[in-house]
Write a protein that holds these residues in place. Structure first.
Motif, PDB file in Angstrom:
ATOM      1  N   UNK A   1       0.837  -1.198   0.000  1.00 31.55           N
ATOM      2  CA  UNK A   1       0.000   0.000   0.000  1.00 31.55           C
ATOM      3  C   UNK A   1       0.871   1.246   0.000  1.00 31.55           C
ATOM      4  N   UNK A   2       1.904   1.247   0.836  1.00 25.95           N
ATOM      5  CA  UNK A   2       2.812   2.390   0.892  1.00 25.95           C
ATOM      6  C   UNK A   2       3.456   2.642  -0.467  1.00 25.95           C
ATOM      7  N   UNK A   3       3.915   1.587  -1.122  1.00 24.84           N
ATOM      8  CA  UNK A   3       4.539   1.739  -2.435  1.00 24.84           C
ATOM      9  C   UNK A   3       3.559   2.277  -3.477  1.00 24.84           C
ATOM     10  N   UNK A   4       2.299   1.880  -3.381  1.00 21.12           N
ATOM     11  CA  UNK A   4       1.306   2.313  -4.371  1.00 21.12           C
ATOM     12  C   UNK A   4       0.835   3.752  -4.166  1.00 21.12           C
ATOM     13  N   UNK A   5       0.895   4.243  -2.924  1.00 16.47           N
ATOM     14  CA  UNK A   5       0.318   5.554  -2.622  1.00 16.47           C
ATOM     15  C   UNK A   5       1.330   6.653  -2.330  1.00 16.47           C
ATOM     16  N   UNK A   6       2.572   6.296  -2.064  1.00 19.10           N
ATOM     17  CA  UNK A   6       3.551   7.322  -1.688  1.00 19.10           C
ATOM     18  C   UNK A   6       3.962   8.194  -2.865  1.00 19.10           C
ATOM     19  N   UNK A   7       4.576   9.301  -2.515  1.00 14.80           N
ATOM     20  CA  UNK A   7       5.136  10.219  -3.515  1.00 14.80           C
ATOM     21  C   UNK A   7       6.385   9.561  -4.090  1.00 14.80           C
ATOM     22  N   UNK A   8       6.509   9.612  -5.403  1.00 12.25           N
ATOM     23  CA  UNK A   8       7.704   9.074  -6.044  1.00 12.25           C
ATOM     24  C   UNK A   8       7.839   9.691  -7.429  1.00 12.25           C
ATOM     25  N   UNK A   9       9.016   9.567  -8.036  1.00 11.21           N
ATOM     26  CA  UNK A   9       9.198  10.122  -9.382  1.00 11.21           C
ATOM     27  C   UNK A   9       8.198   9.578 -10.407  1.00 11.21           C
ATOM     28  N   UNK A  10       7.668   8.395 -10.169  1.00 11.82           N
ATOM     29  CA  UNK A  10       6.672   7.834 -11.085  1.00 11.82           C
ATOM     30  C   UNK A  10       5.412   8.689 -11.154  1.00 11.82           C
ATOM     31  N   UNK A  11       5.218   9.552 -10.151  1.00 12.22           N
ATOM     32  CA  UNK A  11       4.070  10.451 -10.144  1.00 12.22           C
ATOM     33  C   UNK A  11       4.021  11.245 -11.442  1.00 12.22           C
ATOM     34  N   UNK A  12       5.183  11.679 -11.904  1.00 16.59           N
ATOM     35  CA  UNK A  12       5.257  12.494 -13.106  1.00 16.59           C
ATOM     36  C   UNK A  12       5.498  11.678 -14.365  1.00 16.59           C
ATOM     37  N   UNK A  13       6.324  10.645 -14.275  1.00 24.98           N
ATOM     38  CA  UNK A  13       6.713   9.914 -15.478  1.00 24.98           C
ATOM     39  C   UNK A  13       5.661   8.924 -15.968  1.00 24.98           C
ATOM     40  N   UNK A  14       4.886   8.348 -15.066  1.00 24.58           N
ATOM     41  CA  UNK A  14       3.902   7.353 -15.512  1.00 24.58           C
ATOM     42  C   UNK A  14       2.463   7.859 -15.391  1.00 24.58           C
ATOM     43  N   UNK A  15       2.323   9.156 -15.246  1.00 26.78           N
ATOM     44  CA  UNK A  15       1.011   9.789 -15.174  1.00 26.78           C
ATOM     45  C   UNK A  15       0.172   9.266 -14.011  1.00 26.78           C
ATOM     46  N   UNK A  16       0.830   8.932 -12.903  1.00 24.03           N
ATOM     47  CA  UNK A  16       0.115   8.510 -11.706  1.00 24.03           C
ATOM     48  C   UNK A  16      -0.188   9.747 -10.864  1.00 24.03           C
ATOM     49  N   UNK A  17      -1.069  10.599 -11.375  1.00 28.06           N
ATOM     50  CA  UNK A  17      -1.372  11.897 -10.788  1.00 28.06           C
ATOM     51  C   UNK A  17      -1.913  11.796  -9.364  1.00 28.06           C
ATOM     52  N   UNK A  18      -2.574  10.693  -9.022  1.00 27.23           N
ATOM     53  CA  UNK A  18      -3.152  10.551  -7.690  1.00 27.23           C
ATOM     54  C   UNK A  18      -2.088  10.558  -6.602  1.00 27.23           C
ATOM     55  N   UNK A  19      -0.835  10.278  -6.984  1.00 22.67           N
ATOM     56  CA  UNK A  19       0.250  10.298  -5.997  1.00 22.67           C
ATOM     57  C   UNK A  19       0.607  11.706  -5.541  1.00 22.67           C
ATOM     58  N   UNK A  20      -0.034  12.702  -6.096  1.00 24.23           N
ATOM     59  CA  UNK A  20       0.150  14.054  -5.585  1.00 24.23           C
ATOM     60  C   UNK A  20      -0.691  14.297  -4.336  1.00 24.23           C
ATOM     61  N   UNK A  21      -1.714  13.482  -4.109  1.00 23.97           N
ATOM     62  CA  UNK A  21      -2.587  13.699  -2.954  1.00 23.97           C
ATOM     63  C   UNK A  21      -2.641  12.495  -2.002  1.00 23.97           C
ATOM     64  N   UNK A  22      -2.501  11.264  -2.517  1.00 22.42           N
ATOM     65  CA  UNK A  22      -2.620  10.099  -1.632  1.00 22.42           C
ATOM     66  C   UNK A  22      -1.565  10.034  -0.527  1.00 22.42           C
ATOM     67  N   UNK A  23      -0.360  10.587  -0.706  1.00 19.41           N
ATOM     68  CA  UNK A  23       0.610  10.492   0.382  1.00 19.41           C
ATOM     69  C   UNK A  23       0.185  11.185   1.672  1.00 19.41           C
ATOM     70  N   UNK A  24      -0.756  12.130   1.601  1.00 24.04           N
ATOM     71  CA  UNK A  24      -1.159  12.805   2.839  1.00 24.04           C
ATOM     72  C   UNK A  24      -2.139  11.970   3.663  1.00 24.04           C
ATOM     73  N   UNK A  25      -2.549  10.831   3.134  1.00 24.03           N
ATOM     74  CA  UNK A  25      -3.455   9.960   3.873  1.00 24.03           C
ATOM     75  C   UNK A  25      -2.758   8.735   4.452  1.00 24.03           C
ATOM     76  N   UNK A  26      -1.449   8.644   4.268  1.00 25.43           N
ATOM     77  CA  UNK A  26      -0.677   7.534   4.821  1.00 25.43           C
ATOM     78  C   UNK A  26       0.575   8.098   5.487  1.00 25.43           C
ATOM     79  N   UNK A  27       1.233   7.277   6.286  1.00 28.08           N
ATOM     80  CA  UNK A  27       2.497   7.668   6.900  1.00 28.08           C
ATOM     81  C   UNK A  27       3.516   6.584   6.616  1.00 28.08           C
ATOM     82  N   UNK A  28       4.692   7.001   6.214  1.00 26.60           N
ATOM     83  CA  UNK A  28       5.722   6.052   5.802  1.00 26.60           C
ATOM     84  C   UNK A  28       6.531   5.512   6.973  1.00 26.60           C
TER      85      UNK A  28
END
Length: 159
Positions: free
Chosen positions: A5-32
């Motif tokens: 779950x952490x890997x799927x929702x955290x902020x990462x460079x894939x946010x921009x490169x693979x168009x995983x736009x939801x990673x701009x907001x989902x990290x604020x709902x989890x803690x690493x």
């Protein structure tokens, strides 16, 4: 722990490169982090979030939490590409509270607290800490909203 779950929702460079736009907001709902980070974030969320909801109302609470989270995650992509945590949203709420203290309170001691929060935000931003930008961004938006509301309706943001 649920590393998938952490890997799927955290902020990462894939946010921009693979168009995983939801990673701009989902990290604020989890803690690493471990229990220390979770405890600190939960405590901060409870204290700052409760005061913010009382002062600015639930609708503005949501706006400032999400705006702070979005700005913090964008700063995180630039300065610390992999991560997550609710603290950037909490810092957004703190930015709104800082301006409210500066604008709505008459006591110089209380205003000093608000000014100190803004100075802390500037310092964190200069140090490239991703908690500074959400505090500054939400302080700016809160200042605009308070000013606009003061011109049209004196107490629209504050009880």
């Amino acid at each position: 722990r649920f590393p998938g779950i952490l890997d799927a929702l955290r902020r990462s460079p894939e946010t921009l490169t693979s168009k995983e736009w939801w990673r701009l907001i989902t990290p604020i709902f989890i803690n690493r982090g471990g229990w220390l980070e979770i405890t600190f974030n939960f405590f901060s969320f409870t204290v700052v979030g409760t005061v913010a909801e009382y002062v600015i109302g639930s609708r503005w609470w949501l706006v400032f939490y999400l705006l702070g989270g979005l700005v913090g995650e964008a700063a995180g992509l630039a300065w610390k590409p992999i991560g997550a945590g609710s603290s950037v949203g909490v810092f957004g709420l703190a930015g709104a509270l800082a301006v409210w203290l500066l604008v709505r309170k008459k006591s110089w001691q209380v205003r000093l607290v608000g000014a100190s929060l803004i100075l802390w935000a500037v310092t964190l931003t200069a140090l490239r800490n991703l908690h500074g930008p959400p505090l500054l961004a939400c302080a700016c938006v809160a200042g605009f909203v308070l000013r606009r509301n003061a011109e049209s309706e004196p107490a629209a943001l504050v009880p």
